[in-house]
Motif scaffolding. Sequence first.
Motif, PDB file in Angstrom:
ATOM      1  N   ILE A   9      53.329 -31.915  30.032  1.00 21.26           N
ATOM      2  CA  ILE A   9      54.410 -32.176  31.047  1.00 21.26           C
ATOM      3  C   ILE A   9      54.358 -33.864  31.512  1.00 21.26           C
ATOM      4  CG2 ILE A   9      54.974 -31.877  33.500  1.00 21.26           C
ATOM      5  CD1 ILE A   9      54.486 -28.953  33.101  1.00 21.26           C
ATOM      6  N   LEU A  10      52.969 -34.361  31.614  1.00 22.16           N
ATOM      7  CA  LEU A  10      52.855 -35.503  31.980  1.00 22.16           C
ATOM      8  C   LEU A  10      53.231 -36.779  30.826  1.00 22.16           C
ATOM      9  CD1 LEU A  10      51.390 -37.884  33.922  1.00 22.16           C
ATOM     10  CD2 LEU A  10      49.118 -37.133  32.590  1.00 22.16           C
ATOM     11  N   LYS A  11      52.945 -36.250  29.587  1.00 25.27           N
ATOM     12  CA  LYS A  11      53.253 -37.151  28.469  1.00 25.27           C
ATOM     13  C   LYS A  11      54.948 -37.250  28.596  1.00 25.27           C
ATOM     14  CE  LYS A  11      49.224 -37.384  25.792  1.00 25.27           C
ATOM     15  NZ  LYS A  11      48.214 -36.664  24.908  1.00 25.27           N
ATOM     16  N   SER A  12      55.509 -36.276  28.940  1.00 27.99           N
ATOM     17  CA  SER A  12      57.123 -36.151  28.643  1.00 27.99           C
ATOM     18  C   SER A  12      57.716 -36.841  30.028  1.00 27.99           C
ATOM     19  CB  SER A  12      57.648 -34.790  28.482  1.00 27.99           C
ATOM     20  OG  SER A  12      57.447 -34.039  29.566  1.00 27.99           O
ATOM     21  N   GLY A  13      56.787 -37.555  30.694  1.00 24.89           N
ATOM     22  CA  GLY A  13      57.585 -38.352  31.887  1.00 24.89           C
ATOM     23  C   GLY A  13      57.492 -37.439  33.228  1.00 24.89           C
ATOM     24  N   GLY A  14      57.071 -36.477  32.892  1.00 27.32           N
ATOM     25  CA  GLY A  14      56.981 -35.572  34.344  1.00 27.32           C
ATOM     26  C   GLY A  14      55.840 -35.619  34.882  1.00 27.32           C
ATOM     27  N   ARG A  22      57.204 -30.295  43.143  1.00 27.39           N
ATOM     28  CA  ARG A  22      57.450 -30.080  41.891  1.00 27.39           C
ATOM     29  C   ARG A  22      57.583 -28.488  41.531  1.00 27.39           C
ATOM     30  NH1 ARG A  22      53.085 -34.381  40.464  1.00 27.39           N
ATOM     31  NH2 ARG A  22      52.302 -32.948  38.718  1.00 27.39           N
ATOM     32  N   GLU A  23      58.270 -27.757  42.287  1.00 26.95           N
ATOM     33  CA  GLU A  23      58.288 -26.535  42.013  1.00 26.95           C
ATOM     34  C   GLU A  23      59.008 -25.958  40.722  1.00 26.95           C
ATOM     35  OE1 GLU A  23      59.511 -27.992  44.577  1.00 26.95           O
ATOM     36  OE2 GLU A  23      61.488 -27.417  45.263  1.00 26.95           O
ATOM     37  N   ASN A  24      59.872 -27.319  40.373  1.00 22.17           N
ATOM     38  CA  ASN A  24      60.485 -27.265  38.915  1.00 22.17           C
ATOM     39  C   ASN A  24      59.659 -26.915  37.663  1.00 22.17           C
ATOM     40  OD1 ASN A  24      59.761 -29.838  39.279  1.00 22.17           O
ATOM     41  ND2 ASN A  24      60.763 -30.358  37.695  1.00 22.17           N
ATOM     42  N   GLU A  25      58.210 -27.380  38.032  1.00 24.50           N
ATOM     43  CA  GLU A  25      57.313 -27.332  36.769  1.00 24.50           C
ATOM     44  C   GLU A  25      56.678 -25.969  36.720  1.00 24.50           C
ATOM     45  OE1 GLU A  25      54.437 -30.463  37.234  1.00 24.50           O
ATOM     46  OE2 GLU A  25      55.603 -32.042  37.411  1.00 24.50           O
ATOM     47  N   LEU A  26      57.016 -25.270  37.549  1.00 23.51           N
ATOM     48  CA  LEU A  26      56.381 -23.986  37.695  1.00 23.51           C
ATOM     49  C   LEU A  26      56.758 -23.145  36.503  1.00 23.51           C
ATOM     50  CD1 LEU A  26      54.401 -21.729  39.296  1.00 23.51           C
ATOM     51  CD2 LEU A  26      56.473 -21.308  40.724  1.00 23.51           C
ATOM     52  N   GLU A  27      58.174 -23.113  36.200  1.00 23.11           N
ATOM     53  CA  GLU A  27      58.651 -22.204  35.174  1.00 23.11           C
ATOM     54  C   GLU A  27      58.319 -22.943  33.934  1.00 23.11           C
ATOM     55  OE1 GLU A  27      62.823 -22.101  35.527  1.00 23.11           O
ATOM     56  OE2 GLU A  27      63.159 -21.248  33.693  1.00 23.11           O
ATOM     57  N   PRO A  44      50.913 -32.457  44.629  1.00 22.38           N
ATOM     58  CA  PRO A  44      52.073 -31.674  44.464  1.00 22.38           C
ATOM     59  C   PRO A  44      52.203 -30.956  42.801  1.00 22.38           C
ATOM     60  CG  PRO A  44      52.574 -33.980  44.032  1.00 22.38           C
ATOM     61  CD  PRO A  44      51.161 -33.864  44.487  1.00 22.38           C
ATOM     62  N   GLY A  45      51.105 -31.251  42.216  1.00 21.02           N
ATOM     63  CA  GLY A  45      51.354 -30.669  40.633  1.00 21.02           C
ATOM     64  C   GLY A  45      50.234 -29.671  40.396  1.00 21.02           C
ATOM     65  N   THR A  46      48.955 -29.894  40.603  1.00 23.47           N
ATOM     66  CA  THR A  46      48.001 -28.886  40.315  1.00 23.47           C
ATOM     67  C   THR A  46      47.373 -28.173  41.339  1.00 23.47           C
ATOM     68  OG1 THR A  46      46.225 -30.346  40.582  1.00 23.47           O
ATOM     69  CG2 THR A  46      47.361 -30.692  38.525  1.00 23.47           C
ATOM     70  N   CYS A  47      47.735 -28.598  42.622  1.00 21.14           N
ATOM     71  CA  CYS A  47      47.234 -27.441  43.712  1.00 21.14           C
ATOM     72  C   CYS A  47      47.947 -27.905  44.818  1.00 21.14           C
ATOM     73  CB  CYS A  47      45.722 -27.898  43.903  1.00 21.14           C
ATOM     74  SG  CYS A  47      45.001 -26.366  44.914  1.00 21.14           S
ATOM     75  N   PRO A  48      49.157 -27.246  45.026  1.00 17.19           N
ATOM     76  CA  PRO A  48      49.997 -27.654  46.022  1.00 17.19           C
ATOM     77  C   PRO A  48      49.768 -26.627  47.433  1.00 17.19           C
ATOM     78  CG  PRO A  48      51.253 -26.633  44.227  1.00 17.19           C
ATOM     79  CD  PRO A  48      49.807 -26.606  44.042  1.00 17.19           C
ATOM     80  N   THR A  49      48.601 -26.991  47.911  1.00 13.54           N
ATOM     81  CA  THR A  49      48.183 -26.361  49.190  1.00 13.54           C
ATOM     82  C   THR A  49      47.348 -27.268  50.186  1.00 13.54           C
ATOM     83  OG1 THR A  49      47.163 -24.198  50.363  1.00 13.54           O
ATOM     84  CG2 THR A  49      46.131 -24.954  48.404  1.00 13.54           C
ATOM     85  N   GLU A  50      47.723 -27.030  51.467  1.00 17.20           N
ATOM     86  CA  GLU A  50      46.728 -28.084  52.300  1.00 17.20           C
ATOM     87  C   GLU A  50      45.566 -27.184  52.610  1.00 17.20           C
ATOM     88  OE1 GLU A  50      50.053 -27.887  52.260  1.00 17.20           O
ATOM     89  OE2 GLU A  50      51.092 -29.579  52.934  1.00 17.20           O
ATOM     90  N   SER A  51      45.685 -25.814  52.323  1.00 16.41           N
ATOM     91  CA  SER A  51      44.653 -24.941  53.016  1.00 16.41           C
ATOM     92  C   SER A  51      43.434 -24.888  52.369  1.00 16.41           C
ATOM     93  CB  SER A  51      45.230 -23.707  53.388  1.00 16.41           C
ATOM     94  OG  SER A  51      44.455 -22.674  53.377  1.00 16.41           O
ATOM     95  N   LEU A  52      42.330 -25.263  53.000  1.00 15.38           N
ATOM     96  CA  LEU A  52      40.960 -24.959  52.666  1.00 15.38           C
ATOM     97  C   LEU A  52      40.563 -23.421  52.789  1.00 15.38           C
ATOM     98  CD1 LEU A  52      38.689 -27.926  53.824  1.00 15.38           C
ATOM     99  CD2 LEU A  52      38.870 -27.241  51.373  1.00 15.38           C
ATOM    100  N   GLN A  53      41.012 -22.958  53.624  1.00 12.54           N
ATOM    101  CA  GLN A  53      40.913 -21.325  53.535  1.00 12.54           C
ATOM    102  C   GLN A  53      41.224 -20.556  52.530  1.00 12.54           C
ATOM    103  OE1 GLN A  53      41.191 -18.983  57.468  1.00 12.54           O
ATOM    104  NE2 GLN A  53      42.153 -21.067  58.036  1.00 12.54           N
TER     105      GLN A  53
END
Length: 415
Positions: free
Chosen positions: A102-107, A86-91, A323-332
Amino acid sequence: MADILIKNARIITCKSNGPKMGAEMQDLGVIENGFVAVDNGIITDVGYGEGEEFKVRHTEIIDAEGRLVMPGLVDPHTHLVHYGSRENELELKLKGASYIDILKSGGGILSTVSATRAASFEKLTDKVVSSLDLMLQWGTTTVEAKSGYGLNFVDEVKSLEVLKNVKHPIDIVKTYMGAHAVPTEYKSDKEGYINLMIDRIIPYIAENQLAEFIDCFCEEGVFSVSESESILLKGKEFGLKIKLHADEIEPMGGAQLAGRLSAVSAEHLVAASDEGIEEMKNAGVIPVLLPGTSFYLRLGRYARARKMIEAGMPVALATDYNPGTCPTESLQSIMVFASMGMGMTPQEVISAMTINSAHAINRGNIVGSIEKGKKADIIIMDAPNENYIVYHFGINHVATVIKDGKIVIKDKERQ
Ligand code: NIG
Ligand code: FE
């Protein structure tokens, strides 16, 4: 006898009877110049010296001089199974749209739901495997993973089946989180969706052992406290253990609910009240904090880790990988937010990502520390001490990963 002998090591054992509470989190049980012996996937001994007696039948000796040996990291909160990004949401976010707008508008979550429903079992599996590969490279050896992007019978079951069938060294603890959002087809009938979960999905998932935990997004505009309570209680009735996304954005009383239901853990807690924290403490609920999410949502505030630690609670940390509020797999990567955002010391951060996070997913007796009898899930970091890992941020310090007693990532500099 040993299959693997690690020697000359600074060993961060994270030894503890039960989760490390409050001030105990500062004590990592460090052994200078020690050894760890591994046999048949299990840690057979840990101690000072070179472990001479174990050299009789070793297959591998790892000289860890100048390295740091620690338990494999345990990530107790991820939304691992989803499709797309969801990199489109960044902007949109940078222009000021809030997460809930964003959630309420179906995103938001709902756009990931469409992508996840459309993805085949194989495609979803491939995506999960590539995330797990990254996690392993960055030192995670056990992970909790939630469903919650299917939001109907077929696709929630598909998501959990993907997690059940995936072949990967990382151990996965599965959570059913149908109550992640109200799906579009039930937009004006939330009760209908809740009934679907309660009457059909929860019983099926529990009876088929597709999940061990149940979780619910208790948030303004998503599921209320009383809706969350009825969903979670249904899960409990069917033997699922309780987790809860509580007070992430608005102070809803989610922490109190977690206390009242004696949840194993409550997550986020950015807006949790003093009473909520007190009730969690009294009920022994583990606070799982997700500072990467506070940062990425640009909330400008973090959960009150210091207050919880000072109250003697066993704080745990997780990525919240989604994919929305924390797109990282890395605990470090999360370490630096925990430290700089919430004031946790490197020692507290490590306790929160090993022994305490293991307890937050009911695996505290099996993983989360380097102790005799535990699984040989061990990482070797190219760092001179534990402060350095948090200090030199944004890079991967992992040199070697041992999972279930097997070397799954090899030290590139020492082969
Ligand atoms: O933990 N809060 C709800 N769920 C996730 C976000 C999911 C998404 O945006 O896709 C979270 O923040
Ligand atoms: Fe989450």
